[in-house]
Design a protein around this motif. Structure first.
Motif, PDB file in Angstrom:
ATOM      1  N   HIS A  18       0.829  -1.199   0.000  1.00 50.10           N
ATOM      2  CA  HIS A  18       0.000   0.000   0.000  1.00 50.10           C
ATOM      3  C   HIS A  18       0.870   1.258   0.000  1.00 50.10           C
ATOM      4  N   LYS A  61      -8.169   0.690   8.516  1.00 48.65           N
ATOM      5  CA  LYS A  61      -7.942   0.499   9.951  1.00 48.65           C
ATOM      6  C   LYS A  61      -6.502   0.875  10.321  1.00 48.65           C
ATOM      7  N   ARG A  86      -9.687  -6.167   2.194  1.00 50.73           N
ATOM      8  CA  ARG A  86      -8.357  -5.557   2.185  1.00 50.73           C
ATOM      9  C   ARG A  86      -8.449  -4.051   2.437  1.00 50.73           C
ATOM     10  N   MET A  96       0.448  -8.488   5.411  1.00 51.47           N
ATOM     11  CA  MET A  96      -0.477  -8.823   4.327  1.00 51.47           C
ATOM     12  C   MET A  96      -0.115  -8.079   3.054  1.00 51.47           C
ATOM     13  N   HIS A 136      -9.206  -3.291   5.999  1.00 47.39           N
ATOM     14  CA  HIS A 136      -7.992  -3.502   6.795  1.00 47.39           C
ATOM     15  C   HIS A 136      -7.020  -2.328   6.627  1.00 47.39           C
ATOM     16  N   ASP A 137      -6.888  -1.859   5.390  1.00 45.78           N
ATOM     17  CA  ASP A 137      -5.987  -0.726   5.136  1.00 45.78           C
ATOM     18  C   ASP A 137      -6.463   0.529   5.849  1.00 45.78           C
TER      19      ASP A 137
END
Lengths: 185, 174
Positions: free
Chosen positions: A20, B95, B89, A65, B92-93
């Motif tokens: 990310h 968060k 996903r 992840m 989750h990101d």
């Protein structure tokens, strides 16, 4: 504008592996602000491996992840590298999962330190301080190669249970990880 | 020998399990020298994070749009495995990121939404409405640039979302 004092961290090379972009930017901002001189980024394991060949890192920040990859597999891969490629490099796992089982799983893969999201500057700085000033011995026991699952500062007098299954759990350490950085800002 | 090689001691545990204790020279401490966490550097970094926080809603809004699109697909029953994975996903990101740049309310809502996904039966209308509200709330906060915990209004919103999530989780299918 006042010049930022030069930190000993200016000599360090830190590799940040996260799929990310926003998270990489946050970690980069914190590391650069603390004075880390060289910061590389990788969005996946293939890019990370290419970076590591070009410019071996002193410390790795790794997201658990990754897009379609598991960060822990990468940890096991690094720990299995031949000695001349630094299987002992400190790996700080960045994760939103602070559940007990997850923490134990990651530690048993050979992670050096944990950093629970959301991140705080203090938590990042403290993990750097830990891997620089309080590194652990490594242990090779059966399939495991990774940091000693007991801190170096602890006495090793008395029964030494390294390498035995019950020693995989160190409650003080797991409690500290699960507490996370939420109250550290 | 350079003195920089790891020293390996072969040991045995109390039950006779062999293991190696490897003393790795602390090359990092030599390289870095005296480094300790100090308040001045923490404050300096915080100023940089504040600048990043000012841009965060603009960076995160496109991601929220993807989140909402995945949810619409899943809600309509036309969602694919990619929608499901993409939705999880992004939650989750959110968060992890929100609180890292001072948007704690985003982290709280995403955390509640993640819990909802794990605990509730998302085929029930109650659970779907709870997800609707969570997704909409994230968008509202980003568009309104509501940092921190959102103050009294933010906390009231959060309390409402938690109630919805608890109700939906209580209706979990057997």
């Amino acid at each position: 504008m006042a010049k930022q004092p030069r930190s000993g961290l200016a000599t360090l090379h830190v590799l940040v592996i996260d799929d990310h972009k926003g998270m990489r930017e946050i970690i980069w901002t914190i590391l650069a602000g603390l004075g880390v001189g060289n910061i590389s980024e990788a969005a996946d394991i293939a890019a990370a491996e290419a970076q590591m060949k070009r410019f071996p890192p002193d410390i790795i920040f790794l997201d658990w992840m990754l897009q379609s990859e598991n960060g822990l597999e990468f940890v096991r891969h690094i720990r299995a590298l031949p000695d001349n490629q630094n299987p002992f490099v400190p790996i700080i796992l960045v994760t939103g999962h602070a559940e007990y089982e997850r923490v134990v799983e990651a530690r048993d893969a050979g992670v050096t330190e944990f950093l629970v999201k959301p991140l705080t500057t203090l938590a990042v700085a403290q993990r750097l301080e830990m891997v620089i000033h309080h590194p652990r011995n490594f242990v090779r026991a059966g399939e495991y190669l990774g940091p000693d699952r007991r801190r170096r500062t602890r006495s090793i007098d008395g029964p030494d249970r390294r390498g035995t299954p019950e020693m995989l759990l160190d409650q003080d350490e797991i409690d500290a990880v699960m507490k996370g950085g939420a109250d550290e800002r | 020998m350079s003195g920089d090689e790891p020293k390996v001691r072969r040991m045995k545990g109390p039950r006779g399990h062999p293991y190696e204790l490897i003393d790795v020279p602390n090359r990092l401490a030599r390289k870095v020298g005296d480094f300790h966490v100090d308040p001045a550097s923490i404050a300096r970094v915080q100023a940089r994070l504040d600048a990043l926080a000012a841009r965060y809603p603009d960076m995160a809004l496109p991601e929220w749009e993807r989140l909402a699109a995945h949810w619409q697909q899943l809600r309509s029953g036309a969602g694919t495995a990619e929608d499901d994975e993409g939705f999880r996903r992004i939650v989750h990101d959110f968060k992890g990121q929100g609180g890292s740049v001072g948007y704690m309310l985003i982290t709280e809502i995403a955390s509640s939404l993640g819990e909802l996904q794990r605990q509730a039966d998302l085929t029930s209308e109650t659970a779907r409405q709870a997800v609707d509200q969570h997704v909409a709330a994230i968008g509202t906060i980003l568009r309104g640039r509501i940092g921190g915990d959102g103050g009294a209004q933010g906390q009231a919103l959060m309390a409402g979302l938690r109630l919805l999530a608890a109700k939906a989780s209580g209706e979990r299918a057997p």
